[in-house]
Enzyme design. Structure first.
Site, short mmCIF file in Angstrom:
data_model
loop_
_atom_site.label_atom_id
_atom_site.label_comp_id
_atom_site.label_asym_id
_atom_site.label_seq_id
_atom_site.Cartn_x
_atom_site.Cartn_y
_atom_site.Cartn_z
N ASN A 14 0.87 -1.19 0.00
CA ASN A 14 0.00 0.00 0.00
C ASN A 14 0.91 1.23 0.00
O ASN A 14 1.50 1.55 1.02
CB ASN A 14 -0.90 -0.03 1.25
CG ASN A 14 -1.73 1.23 1.38
OD1 ASN A 14 -1.80 2.05 0.46
ND2 ASN A 14 -2.37 1.41 2.53
N TRP A 15 0.97 1.87 -1.14
CA TRP A 15 1.92 3.00 -1.27
C TRP A 15 1.37 4.29 -0.69
O TRP A 15 2.07 5.30 -0.67
CB TRP A 15 2.30 3.20 -2.74
CG TRP A 15 2.97 2.01 -3.35
CD1 TRP A 15 3.40 0.88 -2.70
CD2 TRP A 15 3.30 1.80 -4.74
NE1 TRP A 15 3.97 -0.01 -3.58
CE2 TRP A 15 3.91 0.54 -4.84
CE3 TRP A 15 3.12 2.57 -5.89
CZ2 TRP A 15 4.36 0.02 -6.06
CZ3 TRP A 15 3.56 2.06 -7.10
CH2 TRP A 15 4.18 0.81 -7.18
N LYS A 16 0.10 4.25 -0.29
CA LYS A 16 -0.53 5.46 0.26
C LYS A 16 -0.28 6.63 -0.71
O LYS A 16 -0.31 6.42 -1.92
CB LYS A 16 -0.01 5.72 1.68
CG LYS A 16 -0.16 4.47 2.57
CD LYS A 16 0.11 4.67 4.02
CE LYS A 16 -0.09 3.36 4.76
NZ LYS A 16 0.08 3.48 6.20
N HIS A 104 -9.43 1.24 5.30
CA HIS A 104 -8.13 1.45 5.92
C HIS A 104 -8.30 2.43 7.09
O HIS A 104 -9.11 3.35 7.03
CB HIS A 104 -7.14 2.02 4.90
CG HIS A 104 -5.73 2.01 5.41
ND1 HIS A 104 -5.26 2.98 6.27
CD2 HIS A 104 -4.71 1.15 5.21
CE1 HIS A 104 -3.99 2.70 6.57
NE2 HIS A 104 -3.64 1.59 5.94
N GLU A 106 -6.64 4.86 8.02
CA GLU A 106 -6.45 6.28 7.66
C GLU A 106 -7.73 6.83 7.02
O GLU A 106 -8.08 7.99 7.23
CB GLU A 106 -5.23 6.42 6.75
CG GLU A 106 -3.94 6.24 7.54
CD GLU A 106 -2.78 5.65 6.76
OE1 GLU A 106 -2.78 5.69 5.52
OE2 GLU A 106 -1.85 5.14 7.43
N GLU A 176 -4.85 -4.56 11.04
CA GLU A 176 -3.81 -3.53 11.16
C GLU A 176 -4.03 -2.75 12.46
O GLU A 176 -4.83 -1.79 12.48
CB GLU A 176 -3.90 -2.56 9.98
CG GLU A 176 -3.65 -3.19 8.63
CD GLU A 176 -3.12 -2.17 7.62
OE1 GLU A 176 -2.04 -2.41 7.08
OE2 GLU A 176 -3.77 -1.14 7.40
N GLY A 182 3.12 2.67 10.73
CA GLY A 182 4.07 3.75 10.52
C GLY A 182 4.82 4.17 11.76
O GLY A 182 5.49 5.20 11.78
N SER A 222 3.98 -1.82 10.34
CA SER A 222 5.45 -1.86 10.47
C SER A 222 6.04 -3.22 10.07
O SER A 222 7.03 -3.67 10.66
CB SER A 222 5.89 -1.47 11.88
OG SER A 222 5.50 -0.12 12.15
N GLY A 243 2.99 -0.92 4.32
CA GLY A 243 3.03 0.49 3.93
C GLY A 243 4.47 0.90 3.64
O GLY A 243 5.01 0.62 2.56
N GLY A 244 5.10 1.55 4.61
CA GLY A 244 6.43 2.16 4.43
C GLY A 244 7.45 1.24 3.77
O GLY A 244 8.16 1.66 2.84
#
Ligand code: 13P
Length: 264
Positions: A14-16, A104, A106, A176, A182, A222, A243-244
């Site tokens: 997930n590159w956001k 998600h 976010e 999640e 993150g 993470s 993600g990251g």
């Protein structure tokens, strides 16, 4: 629960709101170079670029016959209409999008998405033969107050309510924990297993053995190459929503190749 069904792992990046369409193309070329036929035989891989990149990424996947699946990060539940700024699931399916993240944390926390919205999105995504990756998870305050199970199972029940076993079998649910996103804090593999095992038990209760054995359950928060093997060793964890660490193609490739390395 005995396990007759072999669930193929799914690693999703997930590159956001990262990578413009030029960067996405470069990324994918590098990822495709790093991954082998054996990797794709062992593991499904999806990438979820921003909407502005999707057409470019689709073109590259088609032209080079890449085995990476195209994903989106979000969609609306209607086919079309006066919804300024929203994206129709019908349009995503025309671009050969296969997986759509919905709910998600976010989106839930920053943009007010509710369980009811998420349920409508799941129906819309499945109507277009795409696979929803439904995100659930608790905040740190909820965790510390002992409310993890109540929060997560409430979200799961709302996502599954009224669906057939076949519809649930083809879904992906990503646990999640919000405090792990993150932050560099990962749930221990046994904590992640405890919640994800409880999600599978909830699916069993609501929809029966076939759905519980088939639904793929991801962990997210993470995840990196250094901790993925330990997470994947847990019986109910079928993949990761990353993600990251997915922003770097070499790191994401190592995550996909988790079977080849062990954590120290
Ligand atoms: P991180 O891997 O950066 O913690 O993000 C997890 C996530 O939100 C994936 O959807």
């Amino acid at each position: 629960m005995s396990n007759d069904v072999v669930r193929k792992p799914l690693m999703s990046g997930n590159w956001k709101m990262h990578h413009n369409h030029f960067e996405s193309i470069q990324y994918l070329q590098k990822l495709a170079y790093l991954l082998t036929k054996e990797d794709f035989a062992a593991c499904d891989v999806s990438v979820h670029p921003p909407f502005t990149d999707i057409r470019s990424v689709q073109t590259l996947i088609d032209a080079d016959e890449l085995k990476v699946s195209l994903g989106a990060q979000h969609c609306h539940w209607d086919d079309k209409g006066a919804f300024t700024g929203e994206v129709s699931p019908a349009f995503l399916s025309k671009l050969n999008v296969q997986y759509v993240i919905c709910g998600h944390s976010e989106r839930r926390e920053l943009f007010g998405e509710t369980d009811a919205d998420v349920a409508k999105k799941i129906s819309a995504i499945q109507k277009y033969k795409m696979t929803p990756i439904v995100c659930v998870g608790e905040t740190l305050a909820e965790r510390e107050a002992g409310l993890t199970t109540q929060k997560v199972m409430g979200q799961v029940r709302s996502a599954l309510d009224g669906r057939s076993s076949e519809q649930i079998e083809s879904m992906v649910i990503a646990y999640e924990p919000i405090w792990a996103i993150g932050t560099g804090r990962t749930a221990t593999s046994s904590d992640a297993q405890a919640v994800i095992g409880a999600i599978r038990a909830q699916v069993l209760e609501m929809s029966g053995v076939k759905a519980a054995q088939s639904v793929r359950l991801q962990y997210g928060g993470s995840v990196k190459a250094a901790n993925i093997a330990e997470l994947m060793a847990q019986p109910d964890i079928d993949g990761a929503l990353v993600g990251g660490a997915s922003l770097d193609s070499a790191e994401f490739a190592r995550i996909v190749q988790f079977r080849l390395h062990r954590t120290p």
